[in-house]
Design an enzyme around this catalytic site. Structure first.
Site, mmCIF file in Angstrom:
data_model
loop_
_atom_site.group_PDB
_atom_site.id
_atom_site.type_symbol
_atom_site.label_atom_id
_atom_site.label_comp_id
_atom_site.label_asym_id
_atom_site.label_seq_id
_atom_site.Cartn_x
_atom_site.Cartn_y
_atom_site.Cartn_z
ATOM 1 C CG ASN A 121 54.866 -50.119 17.183
ATOM 2 O OD1 ASN A 121 54.321 -51.097 17.682
ATOM 3 N ND2 ASN A 121 54.436 -48.900 17.391
ATOM 4 N NE ARG A 141 49.889 -52.518 21.126
ATOM 5 C CZ ARG A 141 49.134 -51.978 22.038
ATOM 6 N NH1 ARG A 141 48.916 -50.676 22.024
ATOM 7 N NH2 ARG A 141 48.585 -52.714 22.970
ATOM 8 C CB CYS A 142 53.344 -50.134 13.202
ATOM 9 S SG CYS A 142 53.456 -49.231 11.655
ATOM 10 C CB SER A 143 49.590 -52.490 9.379
ATOM 11 O OG SER A 143 49.465 -51.156 8.919
ATOM 12 N NE ARG A 184 51.026 -56.523 11.980
ATOM 13 C CZ ARG A 184 50.203 -55.565 12.395
ATOM 14 N NH1 ARG A 184 50.479 -54.900 13.505
ATOM 15 N NH2 ARG A 184 49.110 -55.274 11.721
#
Length: 114
Positions: A7, A9-11, A14
């Site tokens: 995802n 948007r997920c730190s 990433r």
């Protein structure tokens, strides 16, 4: 083949992807919000993770409450169907390597299966 259910948007997702970039030559990125896993794929992932459907649920998501998924009477099939319909409910990121899977929380957890 290394696969990550990612995802953007997920730190944590990433950060896990960055670890894969450092340690793995080739990997497949599946943006699971755009291409959710099927019921069969989730069954396989749960087996690889050694988890129940309930353990894979993100309980902090609005859908968790609105769908009443906190009901302990709900079986795995119902919970899996909810995750297929609402992939945001799936804990992330999930990394799969040679039939084994791990959730990248913390991201370094993936190093155990690389």
């Amino acid at each position: 083949m290394v696969r990550i259910y990612h995802n953007t948007r997920c730190s944590k997702s990433r950060a896990t992807l960055a670890l894969l970039e450092q340690h793995v030559g080739t990997y497949e990125v599946i943006n699971y919000l755009d291409s959710p896993p099927s019921t069969a794929e989730l069954d396989v992932l749960l087996n690889q993770l050694g988890m129940t459907a309930r353990e894979l649920l993100r309980t902090g998501e609005a859908e968790y409450q609105s769908l009443g998924l906190d009901d302990p009477a709900l079986d795995d099939a119902t919970l899996i169907a909810a995750m297929v319909a609402h992939p945001k409910l799936i804990e992330r990121p999930i990394v799969v390597v040679n039939g084994k899977a791990v959730i990248g929380r913390p991201p370094e957890a993936v190093l155990a299966i690389l």
